[in-house]
Design a protein around this motif. Structure first.
Motif, PDB file in Angstrom:
ATOM      1  N   CYS A 203       0.852  -1.193   0.000  1.00 52.87           N
ATOM      2  CA  CYS A 203       0.000   0.000   0.000  1.00 52.87           C
ATOM      3  C   CYS A 203       0.889   1.245   0.000  1.00 52.87           C
ATOM      4  O   CYS A 203       1.764   1.374   0.861  1.00 52.87           O
ATOM      5  CB  CYS A 203      -0.920   0.017   1.218  1.00 52.87           C
ATOM      6  SG  CYS A 203      -1.909   1.517   1.254  1.00 52.87           S
ATOM      7  N   CYS A 207      -0.848   6.959   5.303  1.00 51.55           N
ATOM      8  CA  CYS A 207      -1.109   6.514   6.682  1.00 51.55           C
ATOM      9  C   CYS A 207      -0.155   5.390   7.090  1.00 51.55           C
ATOM     10  O   CYS A 207      -0.336   4.778   8.144  1.00 51.55           O
ATOM     11  CB  CYS A 207      -2.567   6.107   6.871  1.00 51.55           C
ATOM     12  SG  CYS A 207      -3.466   5.763   5.383  1.00 51.55           S
ATOM     13  N   CYS A 211       0.284   2.382  10.223  1.00 48.18           N
ATOM     14  CA  CYS A 211      -0.365   1.166   9.720  1.00 48.18           C
ATOM     15  C   CYS A 211       0.670   0.081   9.455  1.00 48.18           C
ATOM     16  O   CYS A 211       1.748   0.349   8.948  1.00 48.18           O
ATOM     17  CB  CYS A 211      -1.123   1.513   8.441  1.00 48.18           C
ATOM     18  SG  CYS A 211      -1.794   0.078   7.616  1.00 48.18           S
TER      19      CYS A 211
HETATM   20  S1  SF4 Z   1      -4.602   2.353   6.586  1.00 50.67           S
HETATM   21 FE1  SF4 Z   1      -2.794   1.183   5.856  1.00 50.67          FE
HETATM   22  S2  SF4 Z   1      -3.588  -0.175   4.261  1.00 50.67           S
HETATM   23 FE2  SF4 Z   1      -5.141   1.410   4.594  1.00 50.67          FE
HETATM   24  S3  SF4 Z   1      -4.684   3.026   3.105  1.00 50.67           S
HETATM   25 FE3  SF4 Z   1      -3.564   3.579   4.985  1.00 50.67          FE
HETATM   26  S4  SF4 Z   1      -1.498   2.696   4.775  1.00 50.67           S
HETATM   27 FE4  SF4 Z   1      -2.830   1.699   3.259  1.00 50.67          FE
END
Ligand code: SF4
Length: 442
Positions: A203, A207, A211
């Motif tokens: 990803c 975030c 995460c």
């Molecule tokens: S919370 Fe994690 S998995 Fe979801 S968009 Fe953000 S970085 Fe990516």
């Protein structure tokens, strides 16, 4: 020929523990107190269980190379004590949420001079815990290690084994869910034969600071080809009658062209399956939703996180404006696609009022499911450094995403647990939720 036992170890709890969630660190679904948390804990504990995908893939790769590869889900050492002499190697599926339970079992194996190796994102990020207990640790993707190296590289002296490359996810053999799961047991999204499935890993969003997914899978997206994904769907559907697939990608549909190609293959095959995805609202538009719906999309999990845009901005949460969010939710409802919205309580800048606003916003969106959890600075993530001196939880197992783990500037542990209970009870004990999702459906 070496004999291998993969151990997926869980502590005993009255609620579900999933090691596949939160990027493979795992979560413990302790939703709080009251009628709704009680019912949800009971339902999830018995209806939605599968090992993390990295463990399922490790199992299928090892099965291709060795005759005896068993997989056991256990709670304590006694359950395997009588059979450990039958095996030469023990592969431990690591997680934060069962960490201390895993470590005590490794110590028992080490005392008996058994060769152990820990795998997964948590032991990759905290290898010293596992090394000090007597297990070697694969640093990186276990699938990449076992597809190239031999298990005999694991010795009795614990050591770090670094894997320098990532696996080509198109080369992975399908997980052997028919061995690992009771295929009829996962009933999260209705009474269908269900298996989890992988489309992409990685990803790129901002975030990543808090995460685990990008930490484990990288910030570059790797994709299985649509035909490779479809081959697996077809295999499970035709061989085992699987009707519903839960995509475990952190952000499904991140590549619109790739997603459309997959939908087109499913639609033209005339295979009637259903599937569930987790994605970002920004990535969904009417055209793509039509495609997904025609291919069998029945449910979408989306992260709303918080009602307050400033709080999301502070945390560098990749998000969309609230009016756009509302429009996308309405569009999904119009298309009769179920929505499970995820909210996080207790961001570092949250306070009592902002949490109340988040609960009210969830009620306003009134989606089929709402999942509330508590913001957690996970060890290994960039944000952990900011909180490492204010961690209050005493065990790694306490990092279960449903309790406060650090000294919050505005909120106490008990306040947040009470807000969690309140969120679940207020959300689901509502006439308009029941009318829409219980009575109309039946
Ligand atoms: S919370 Fe994690 S998995 Fe979801 S968009 Fe953000 S970085 Fe990516």
């Amino acid at each position: 020929m070496p004999k291998i036992l993969i151990l997926d170890i869980y502590r005993e709890t009255p609620y579900r523990i999933s090691k596949d969630t939160s990027g493979g660190y795992g979560t413990g679904n302790d939703f709080g107190e009251g009628l709704i948390p009680y019912l949800l804990k009971k339902r999830l504990k018995y209806l939605s269980d599968w090992p993390p995908l990295f463990a399922a893939y490790t199992h299928s790769i090892l099965k291709e190379n060795y005759e005896t590869v068993d997989f056991k889900k256990i709670n304590n050492f006694k359950e395997i004590e009588d059979e450990i002499e039958n095996y030469d190697y023990f592969v431990i599926v690591s997680s934060i949420v069962c960490c201390e339970t895993e470590l005590s079992l490794i110590k028992e194996l080490f005392k008996r001079k058994k060769k152990c190796v820990a795998i997964g994102p948590f032991s990759t990020n905290k290898p010293e815990l596992y090394l000090n207990s007597g297990a070697s640790v694969i640093i990186g993707e276990p699938e990449a290690f076992f597809s190239k190296e031999k298990i005999s590289d694991i010795s009795l002296s614990p050591k770090k084994i670094s894997v320098n490359s990532q696996i080509d996810i198109n080369s992975l053999p399908f997980p052997k869910w028919n061995i690992l799961l009771n295929l009829g047991k996962i009933k999260l999204y209705g009474n269908y034969k269900t298996v989890p499935i992988l489309g992409t890993r990685g990803c790129p969003y901002s975030c990543f600071r808090y995460c685990v997914y990008p930490l484990q899978q990288g910030r570059v997206v790797r994709q299985r080809t649509p035909s490779n994904i479809f081959k697996e769907i077809e295999y499970w559907h035709k061989t085992f009658g699987v009707e519903l697939f839960i995509f475990r990608d952190p952000v499904f549909s991140i590549n619109k062209k790739h997603t459309k190609e997959l939908c087109d293959i499913i639609i033209s095959s005339n295979i009637k399956i259903k599937f569930v995805i987790e994605t970002h609202l920004r990535l969904l538009d009417e055209d793509l939703l039509n495609n997904l719906k025609n291919a069998g999309l029945v449910f979408v999990k989306v992260g709303i996180e918080n009602a307050d845009e400033d709080i999301l901005y502070n945390e560098k949460r990749f998000s969309v404006k609230k009016d756009e969010q509302l429009n996308k939710i309405l569009l999904l409802k119009k298309k009769k696609i179920g929505i499970s919205a995820m909210y996080i309580l207790g961001f570092p800048t949250d306070n009592e009022d902002s949490i109340k606003r988040t609960i009210s916003y969830a009620i306003k969106l009134n989606t089929e499911f709402a999942q509330f959890s508590i913001w957690t600075p996970y060890p290994g993530t960039p944000v952990f450094n900011d909180f490492k001196n204010s961690i209050t939880v005493k065990t790694y197992e306490g990092f279960d995403q449903y309790r406060l783990t650090f000294k919050h500037k505005n909120l106490t542990y008990d306040q947040l647990r009470n807000f969690l209970s309140l969120a679940y009870n207020n959300y689901y004990l509502r006439v308009s939720w029941m009318i829409n999702y219980v009575f109309k459906k039946n």
